[in-house]
Design a protein around this motif. Sequence first.
Motif, mmCIF file in Angstrom:
data_model
loop_
_atom_site.group_PDB
_atom_site.id
_atom_site.type_symbol
_atom_site.label_atom_id
_atom_site.label_comp_id
_atom_site.label_asym_id
_atom_site.label_seq_id
_atom_site.Cartn_x
_atom_site.Cartn_y
_atom_site.Cartn_z
ATOM 1 N N ILE A 243 0.833 -1.195 0.000
ATOM 2 C CA ILE A 243 0.000 0.000 0.000
ATOM 3 C C ILE A 243 0.875 1.256 0.000
ATOM 4 O O ILE A 243 0.543 2.253 -0.651
ATOM 5 C CB ILE A 243 -0.972 0.003 1.197
ATOM 6 C CG1 ILE A 243 -1.986 -1.124 1.054
ATOM 7 C CG2 ILE A 243 -1.695 1.351 1.312
ATOM 8 C CD1 ILE A 243 -2.933 -0.975 -0.127
ATOM 9 N N PHE A 370 -5.399 -10.167 2.935
ATOM 10 C CA PHE A 370 -4.912 -9.590 1.692
ATOM 11 C C PHE A 370 -3.434 -9.249 1.857
ATOM 12 O O PHE A 370 -2.904 -9.248 2.962
ATOM 13 C CB PHE A 370 -5.692 -8.314 1.353
ATOM 14 C CG PHE A 370 -7.158 -8.536 1.119
ATOM 15 C CD1 PHE A 370 -8.082 -7.526 1.346
ATOM 16 C CD2 PHE A 370 -7.638 -9.753 0.652
ATOM 17 C CE1 PHE A 370 -9.444 -7.725 1.135
ATOM 18 C CE2 PHE A 370 -8.994 -9.965 0.442
ATOM 19 C CZ PHE A 370 -9.896 -8.953 0.690
ATOM 20 N N ASN A 372 -2.042 -6.403 1.462
ATOM 21 C CA ASN A 372 -1.828 -4.961 1.630
ATOM 22 C C ASN A 372 -0.524 -4.661 2.353
ATOM 23 O O ASN A 372 0.171 -3.703 2.021
ATOM 24 C CB ASN A 372 -2.972 -4.351 2.447
ATOM 25 C CG ASN A 372 -4.280 -4.351 1.704
ATOM 26 O OD1 ASN A 372 -4.309 -4.189 0.481
ATOM 27 N ND2 ASN A 372 -5.370 -4.557 2.413
ATOM 28 N N GLN A 432 -13.644 -1.878 1.321
ATOM 29 C CA GLN A 432 -12.181 -1.851 1.206
ATOM 30 C C GLN A 432 -11.710 -0.583 0.492
ATOM 31 O O GLN A 432 -10.928 -0.640 -0.454
ATOM 32 C CB GLN A 432 -11.661 -3.107 0.470
ATOM 33 C CG GLN A 432 -11.944 -4.411 1.173
ATOM 34 C CD GLN A 432 -11.091 -4.656 2.414
ATOM 35 O OE1 GLN A 432 -10.084 -3.989 2.632
ATOM 36 N NE2 GLN A 432 -11.497 -5.615 3.236
ATOM 37 N N THR A 433 -12.187 0.563 0.968
ATOM 38 C CA THR A 433 -11.743 1.818 0.355
ATOM 39 C C THR A 433 -10.762 2.529 1.279
ATOM 40 O O THR A 433 -9.569 2.336 1.161
ATOM 41 C CB THR A 433 -12.936 2.722 -0.007
ATOM 42 O OG1 THR A 433 -13.787 2.860 1.133
ATOM 43 C CG2 THR A 433 -13.737 2.117 -1.153
ATOM 44 N N SER A 436 -7.357 0.996 4.219
ATOM 45 C CA SER A 436 -5.918 0.815 4.001
ATOM 46 C C SER A 436 -5.191 2.153 3.991
ATOM 47 O O SER A 436 -4.040 2.236 4.422
ATOM 48 C CB SER A 436 -5.669 0.092 2.679
ATOM 49 O OG SER A 436 -6.049 -1.252 2.789
ATOM 50 N N ARG A 437 -5.856 3.182 3.499
ATOM 51 C CA ARG A 437 -5.198 4.495 3.456
ATOM 52 C C ARG A 437 -4.962 4.998 4.879
ATOM 53 O O ARG A 437 -3.915 5.571 5.181
ATOM 54 C CB ARG A 437 -6.043 5.488 2.684
ATOM 55 C CG ARG A 437 -6.303 5.065 1.227
ATOM 56 C CD ARG A 437 -6.534 6.273 0.366
ATOM 57 N NE ARG A 437 -7.651 7.072 0.852
ATOM 58 C CZ ARG A 437 -8.902 6.933 0.457
ATOM 59 N NH1 ARG A 437 -9.213 5.999 -0.402
ATOM 60 N NH2 ARG A 437 -9.834 7.729 0.918
#
Lengths: 475, 405
Positions: A243, A370, A372, A432-433, A436-437
């Motif tokens: 990421i 995942f 990520n 899943q938007t 992770s950010r």
Amino acid sequence: MDLLRISFALGLPWLLGTFVVHRIVPAAMAGRRVLVLGYGFLVGVMLLTLLMRGLDAAGFGLHLIFLVPVVLLLIAIGVLLEYRYPRSFGGVWLSRDYRDLPLWQKLLIAVLLTILAIRLGGLWLEVYWRPLFPWDAYMHWATKSRVWTDAQAIVPFVDYDEWLALQGRGVFTDNHPGYPITTPLLQTWMNLILGRWDDAVMNLPWVLVAAAGGMAFFGQARMAGIGPLAALVFCYFLLSLPILNVQVALAGYADVFMGIFYLAALMAFYHWSNTRLFWQGLLALLLAAGCFLIKNEALYWILALLPGFAAVFLPPRRLILLVGFGILLSAGVLLFFPRDLEVAGHTLAGLGLQFHSDAVLPLLQSLFWFSNWHLLFWMVGFMLLARVIIGFLSGTRWPRPLLALCLILGSAFVLFLVLFLFTGYALTVVGQTSVSRISLQLAPSFVFLAMLLYQDLAKIPPVALPAQKRRTGLE
Amino acid sequence: MSGMVGVSSKWWFLFCVLSVCGFMAVAWIAGVLSSLPEGRSGHVVEWQAADLRHAPGSGSSIPGAYRLVLDTQGRALLPLPLADLSADAYRFLTIEAESVRSLTHAVLLWSVRSRHDPLFIQQSPPIGPLQQASLPIYGWSGIWLDLSSLPEWSGDLARVGIALQGPPGAEISIHQVRLAPDTMANRLAWFFAGWARYDPLAQWSINVFKGNGIDPPIKFRMPFVVTFLAVGLLLYGLLLVSRRFRPPFDWRVAGGLLLIAWFALDAPWQWQLWRQAMDAEKAFAGKTQGEKALSGPDASIYQLTQGVYPLLGPPPARVFIATSQEYLGLRAAYRLYPHNPYWARGRVNELPSANQLKPGDFVLTLRSTVVKYEPESGELKWPDDQRISAEPLYADPTGQLYRVH
């Protein structure tokens, strides 16, 4: 010609910041060069954007004719100080630590450096070629840079209704006018030096912030006494997080800056709490302050530093009391805080607090299933568990600075869980938007924690297990 | 015995043994170690470049490969010459080729011979219907198709071919096509081939990286890697507490296992990044801002904004954007800066009330579903009975520009 301009645009703030950090960091220590260079870029970005704000507020706008001489003047002061009070940038290029390594370790270091060079080089090319791509960058980050580059001034952005009320006179609007402006200012600087709007080249600082984060990490790892190979392995873990890489490749968001700035602040705080060195404390303060200039979430992550402070100064019993008080205070805030009062861009009413069970599985998937973060959270979880168990069996206490760091990141993680399991943001987990950010703002710091846990576990003497004791008794 | 204990205390020996154990566990879970119950043990059939011909599309033999060029409709077909082959004898179809990434789609086509059934007077046609199966073209080690997952892949093969689709004129160089039996080596190669999968960067890429492989055999890479690590560390832990061997704990063993596991996840990611960079080079390198915009996903929006720019006068003109499509709205707003666009995300009526628009303002409609222009009255109309006098200035398939009177 472009190459010269790009070098100038990236090099000037880096040089400025490096001179500042060079003055702060004492001479003669392992990893000094990379530490000064890494923190130098971050401090340079901060200083540059603060200068831009200052000059604009003073009525000079963002015209290069004023901006560049001021930056050059500050660099000249740095050069003068170095001339008057010279200080070694670093020791020998290859210290004994490296020369005495076995061949296989030297080979592994070479392999890891090659991988990192390929990674960063590839990201540089991707950013250099690809025009602005990701959604939010188009919607509310690069919009400001576009206007400011043309106007050569920081023109205010307001929300939609205010824009209508003012009929757009002297103001612009986009989807998030109130976001911190450091990254758009950095893009503006790049475009001003280039002499044109280029929404690919203006994102090159994103590659450098990742590289600077890696350098700062390596320097602080060496400062902590970690050997060169282990420091580089964890540095590789940091810079290979997918990421983080994708946020550089699809540059334009501020999350990677936030993650690196927070990491830098946390690493300096850790060392200050361990050594009480003034310069580490100063770096921690500077970078923590810088976090507020990057994203609104900084308030929550910096608040999470408070338990760390308490752990440094308070004895265990008082610390437990304070943690309990903190929990009660949090509950009180949730129950009695004005629902419509906005803090860091959010209100309690807007957050809609309730438990969203449907977000639990996607959140676990995001962190563990995942790719990520590759194996980061598996590694941290396993090491924490191992430390707790082995510490219990061997009776080894947690070093205070490590405990402080765990409390800081634990508090930040609790806030993270509250955000994504108990507020309307749970929807973004399911989709899943943004999960992770936001994780990216903390994940680099967890790499640092993993490294320190490894160091601490490595120091614990072998545990005396019951089977061993019986054998000893028989013998 | 003391020799065994001595060797087992060498960290590198333990590291190698534990790594192998970890790989075996992964291979077992992946089903690589288990053969199919019906067995597919035919001899390998290979078609080299010299054996290949084409139907639609054009092709020619080049040293070591057969170069296929897609026709004007972006298609090519490669029939494979057959000689008494039984589909049931083969588990894998593999293709070694270059420039596969330029393709959008590839399928395996086949039909089998109908069997003579003595119960029926009227027999079915000698050759059965044409079947097809998608070929996974996004891997990193050739194309591997697991034929055992296709129920129709059974019987005596009558015809086999490969159909390709992509940009007209695209060239693909095929080195070899193989039908391979179900062996351990082929299963391992298939597993390796499926480990990485190329997904071009898209809008969602900034939010998540799932780590998919090519399914089958690999839906997600993480479970396999965690299995490898868990087995290795568990066995190491057991050795550490065992009465017999009890090697001293060495961080190099655990660290080495972790590093291998991390590399296993990072290698396909690096491959994806590198391939993505090559695609970016192909699409954007050496181009101006405008040329890049025309090469990217916003080409139509860029063309529209380039068309309207000269009509807006000097910046900052007020431009109200009317659309219900978020992507169009935000991209158009971005491209209109340093003019002063107003695009209020999520507003149902797409435009504010009419009294907010002043003479000299502009309205840009982008496939709007609610804002309509009435040529008879010369007015723009939108819900809640909002209307304003405006003249059309520009139109293209993406949007229309109006000036408010």
